[in-house]
Write a protein that holds these residues in place. Structure first.
Motif, PDB file in Angstrom:
ATOM      1  N   GLY A  17       0.821  -1.201  -0.063  1.00 35.44           N
ATOM      2  CA  GLY A  17       0.091  -0.002   0.013  1.00 35.44           C
ATOM      3  C   GLY A  17       0.710   1.285  -0.043  1.00 35.44           C
ATOM      4  O   GLY A  17       0.243   2.077  -0.355  1.00 35.44           O
ATOM      5  N   LEU A  18       2.251   1.190   0.363  1.00 38.86           N
ATOM      6  CA  LEU A  18       3.009   2.116   0.099  1.00 38.86           C
ATOM      7  C   LEU A  18       3.484   2.415  -1.211  1.00 38.86           C
ATOM      8  O   LEU A  18       3.342   1.750  -2.027  1.00 38.86           O
ATOM      9  N   ASP A  19       4.131   3.896  -1.508  1.00 42.53           N
ATOM     10  CA  ASP A  19       4.710   4.061  -2.560  1.00 42.53           C
ATOM     11  C   ASP A  19       5.987   2.926  -2.303  1.00 42.53           C
ATOM     12  O   ASP A  19       6.717   3.152  -1.637  1.00 42.53           O
ATOM     13  N   GLU A  41       9.342  -5.509  -9.271  1.00 37.15           N
ATOM     14  CA  GLU A  41       8.815  -5.986 -10.259  1.00 37.15           C
ATOM     15  C   GLU A  41       7.501  -5.088 -10.539  1.00 37.15           C
ATOM     16  O   GLU A  41       6.640  -4.927  -9.712  1.00 37.15           O
ATOM     17  N   PHE A  42       7.369  -4.412 -11.651  1.00 35.12           N
ATOM     18  CA  PHE A  42       6.229  -3.759 -12.174  1.00 35.12           C
ATOM     19  C   PHE A  42       5.434  -4.520 -12.983  1.00 35.12           C
ATOM     20  O   PHE A  42       5.572  -5.099 -14.041  1.00 35.12           O
ATOM     21  N   VAL A  43       4.093  -4.471 -12.525  1.00 39.60           N
ATOM     22  CA  VAL A  43       3.009  -4.885 -13.191  1.00 39.60           C
ATOM     23  C   VAL A  43       1.808  -4.185 -13.574  1.00 39.60           C
ATOM     24  O   VAL A  43       1.521  -2.977 -13.004  1.00 39.60           O
ATOM     25  N   GLU A  44       1.444  -4.271 -14.911  1.00 41.92           N
ATOM     26  CA  GLU A  44       0.488  -3.307 -15.457  1.00 41.92           C
ATOM     27  C   GLU A  44      -0.814  -3.422 -14.680  1.00 41.92           C
ATOM     28  O   GLU A  44      -1.371  -4.204 -14.119  1.00 41.92           O
ATOM     29  N   SER A  45      -1.233  -2.108 -14.421  1.00 46.57           N
ATOM     30  CA  SER A  45      -2.382  -1.929 -13.439  1.00 46.57           C
ATOM     31  C   SER A  45      -3.297  -0.513 -13.945  1.00 46.57           C
ATOM     32  O   SER A  45      -2.533   0.550 -14.186  1.00 46.57           O
ATOM     33  N   LYS A  46      -4.498  -0.520 -13.588  1.00 46.80           N
ATOM     34  CA  LYS A  46      -5.213   0.558 -13.936  1.00 46.80           C
ATOM     35  C   LYS A  46      -5.268   1.545 -12.495  1.00 46.80           C
ATOM     36  O   LYS A  46      -5.890   2.842 -12.959  1.00 46.80           O
ATOM     37  N   TYR A  47      -4.568   1.101 -11.476  1.00 44.82           N
ATOM     38  CA  TYR A  47      -4.566   2.006 -10.322  1.00 44.82           C
ATOM     39  C   TYR A  47      -3.471   3.120 -10.368  1.00 44.82           C
ATOM     40  O   TYR A  47      -2.409   2.829 -11.323  1.00 44.82           O
ATOM     41  N   ARG A  48      -3.127   3.699  -9.370  1.00 44.82           N
ATOM     42  CA  ARG A  48      -2.017   4.879  -9.591  1.00 44.82           C
ATOM     43  C   ARG A  48      -0.741   4.112  -9.357  1.00 44.82           C
ATOM     44  O   ARG A  48      -0.596   3.138  -8.959  1.00 44.82           O
ATOM     45  N   ARG A  49       0.222   4.791 -10.132  1.00 41.26           N
ATOM     46  CA  ARG A  49       1.290   3.739 -10.453  1.00 41.26           C
ATOM     47  C   ARG A  49       2.155   3.729  -9.488  1.00 41.26           C
ATOM     48  O   ARG A  49       1.964   4.815  -8.227  1.00 41.26           O
ATOM     49  N   THR A  67       2.642  -1.336  -9.075  1.00 43.12           N
ATOM     50  CA  THR A  67       1.792  -1.057 -10.098  1.00 43.12           C
ATOM     51  C   THR A  67       2.656  -0.214 -11.210  1.00 43.12           C
ATOM     52  O   THR A  67       3.301   0.406 -10.690  1.00 43.12           O
ATOM     53  N   SER A  68       2.053  -0.172 -12.255  1.00 42.80           N
ATOM     54  CA  SER A  68       2.805   0.679 -13.372  1.00 42.80           C
ATOM     55  C   SER A  68       1.781   0.752 -14.457  1.00 42.80           C
ATOM     56  O   SER A  68       0.812  -0.055 -14.813  1.00 42.80           O
ATOM     57  N   ASN A  69       1.900   1.783 -15.179  1.00 37.34           N
ATOM     58  CA  ASN A  69       1.247   2.221 -16.559  1.00 37.34           C
ATOM     59  C   ASN A  69       1.954   1.224 -17.568  1.00 37.34           C
ATOM     60  O   ASN A  69       2.991   0.890 -17.400  1.00 37.34           O
ATOM     61  N   ASN A  70       1.434   1.209 -19.010  1.00 39.42           N
ATOM     62  CA  ASN A  70       1.703   0.431 -20.029  1.00 39.42           C
ATOM     63  C   ASN A  70       1.950   1.626 -21.314  1.00 39.42           C
ATOM     64  O   ASN A  70       0.751   2.279 -21.295  1.00 39.42           O
TER      65      ASN A  70
END
Length: 270
Positions: A17-19, A41-49, A67-70
């Motif tokens: 839950g932390l940055d 490890e970054f995974v694509e997510s619709k939530y805040r990066r 989380t990360s954008n794509n």
């Protein structure tokens, strides 16, 4: 897997839950032995990066899943369902994320308690502090954290005492105008008669006394403390460093009188 007194479940509760930047710093602070074994490890997510959603423990490696954008979201809709392109673009997104995290947290680089260890010497140089005299990383962070407030008291008794406490962990006693021992003089039949220690009649003398035995400090620590004192004392002052004297046990004395009878190799009879 258990790290010191922390279990996997406790680590997850602290970090999920932390940055990702704050989560990594928290792990490094609480578990210094993991500093070189933390991966992201970054995974694509619709939530805040850059938010930690899970933590995996594998072969001593702590992997923060964030989380990360794509970049595929910027392409026309015809490419949105292309799984190969989606995974391929995530390779570049991983590289971009490292730079983005550094830029997003640029202000933390200038905070001594949060900055990466390799940047500590740079901060010390900016503050005018000799980094090599501070000791290990945690002590260096504490000293740099209080450097600006200590500048108000630089060259004073309270400033020197506070700095030496931060470095050594022991509060010294600052004695002004006195030497820890009497000055020694060279006298004799020669024409030489001079004082080894310049007392200056008790003026501009500073004695720093640590109420512990010198054996409790390593030789390197004593050298660093002495150099710190010389750097921070008023320029027109003479400064001396000394420690608590060890207790000397009195030897048991035997008085030989006329009542003693010699018994040869077997000893003495009274």
């Amino acid at each position: 897997m258990e790290i010191k007194s922390l279990t996997e479940e406790q680590i997850k509760k602290m970090c999920v839950g932390l940055d990702v930047y704050k989560a990594k710093n928290r792990l490094q602070l609480l578990c210094p032995e993991l500093a070189k074994n933390i991966d992201i490890e970054f995974v694509e997510s619709k939530y805040r990066r850059f938010i930690v959603t899970d933590i995996n423990f594998t072969n001593g490696i702590v992997k923060l899943v964030a989380t990360s954008n794509n970049p595929i979201r910027h392409l026309p809709s015809i490419y949105q369902e292309n799984d190969f392109l989606r995974h391929y673009l995530m390779i570049f997104q991983h590289i971009m994320n490292e730079t983005a995290i550094s830029l997003d947290n640029l202000d933390n680089i200038f905070r001594p308690m949060e900055t990466p260890a390799k940047f500590l010497p740079v901060l010390a140089d900016w503050f005018g502090v000799e980094f090599d005299l501070l000791g290990d990383e945690q002590i260096a962070r504490k000293v740099l954290q209080y450097t600006i407030p200590l500048y108000r008291y630089r060259g004073t008794k309270i400033g020197l005492k506070a700095l030496l406490y931060l470095v050594s962990g022991i509060v010294p006693e600052i004695i002004e105008g006195e030497l820890p021992f009497d000055a020694l003089s060279i006298d004799g039949n020669t024409d030489i008669s001079s004082t080894i220690l310049n007392t200056q009649d008790g003026i501009n003398l500073i004695s720093v006394y640590f109420p512990v035995l010198s054996e409790e400090f390593s030789p390197d620590m004593i050298k660093r403390l002495y150099k710190l004192i010389q750097n921070e004392k008023p320029i027109d002052s003479e400064c001396y460093l000394f420690f608590k004297k060890p207790e000397v046990r009195k030897r048991k004395t035997t008085v030989i009188t006329k009542d003693i009878v010699e018994m040869g190799e077997d000893g003495i009879e009274f």
